[in-house]
Design a protein around this motif. Structure first.
Motif, PDB file in Angstrom:
ATOM      1  N   ARG A  38       1.712   6.799  -6.839  1.00 53.83           N
ATOM      2  CA  ARG A  38       0.610   7.730  -7.163  1.00 53.83           C
ATOM      3  C   ARG A  38       1.053   9.175  -6.950  1.00 53.83           C
ATOM      4  O   ARG A  38       0.827  10.040  -7.798  1.00 53.83           O
ATOM      5  N   GLU A  39       1.662   9.431  -5.799  1.00 55.47           N
ATOM      6  CA  GLU A  39       2.069  10.796  -5.469  1.00 55.47           C
ATOM      7  C   GLU A  39       3.146  11.325  -6.408  1.00 55.47           C
ATOM      8  O   GLU A  39       3.259  12.526  -6.608  1.00 55.47           O
ATOM      9  N   THR A  61       0.841  -1.205   0.000  1.00 57.81           N
ATOM     10  CA  THR A  61       0.000   0.000   0.000  1.00 57.81           C
ATOM     11  C   THR A  61       0.872   1.249   0.000  1.00 57.81           C
ATOM     12  O   THR A  61       0.603   2.209  -0.727  1.00 57.81           O
ATOM     13  N   HIS A  62       1.909   1.240   0.804  1.00 51.07           N
ATOM     14  CA  HIS A  62       2.845   2.379   0.852  1.00 51.07           C
ATOM     15  C   HIS A  62       3.508   2.584  -0.512  1.00 51.07           C
ATOM     16  O   HIS A  62       3.581   3.713  -1.007  1.00 51.07           O
ATOM     17  N   ARG A 108       1.134   4.146  -2.952  1.00 54.19           N
ATOM     18  CA  ARG A 108       0.902   5.561  -2.620  1.00 54.19           C
ATOM     19  C   ARG A 108       2.058   6.420  -3.138  1.00 54.19           C
ATOM     20  O   ARG A 108       1.836   7.487  -3.734  1.00 54.19           O
TER      21      ARG A 108
END
Length: 100
Positions: free
Chosen positions: A53-54, A46-47, A50
């Motif tokens: 995505r960022e 998940t990290h 993220r």
């Protein structure tokens, strides 16, 4: 697209592998987040997603009890031309990556 964020995101082997696998698909199909076979716990995956995505490398769509990633190829090629072929080449012919 912030190049510092892009390169920081790609500094990690697992994140680089995700982008390379997505880039290897010429049809840019969306891919389930659980399909990448990363050898890490769910919270770490998940990290990683993220961070990608960022950095503006992927878009994520949540559906039901899962999620899927899509490579933002056009944006990447506009801001970092030639990057995706390098990552795909690093993945190698086996698709397993050539980690050190």
């Amino acid at each position: 697209m912030d190049l510092g964020k892009v390169f920081a995101a790609l500094a990690d082997d697992s994140r680089r592998k995700v982008i390379a696998e997505l880039a290897a698909d010429p049809e840019d199909q969306e891919r389930a987040c659980g399909s990448f076979g990363l050898p890490v716990k769910k919270a770490t995956r998940t990290h990683h997603f993220r961070v990608l995505r960022e950095a503006g490398l992927v878009a994520q769509r949540d559906h039901g009890n899962g999620s899927a990633l899509r490579l933002l190829r056009k944006d990447i090629e506009e801001h970092c031309p030639g990057l995706l072929p390098l990552l795909v080449a690093e993945l190698g012919p086996s698709g397993e990556g050539e980690t050190k």
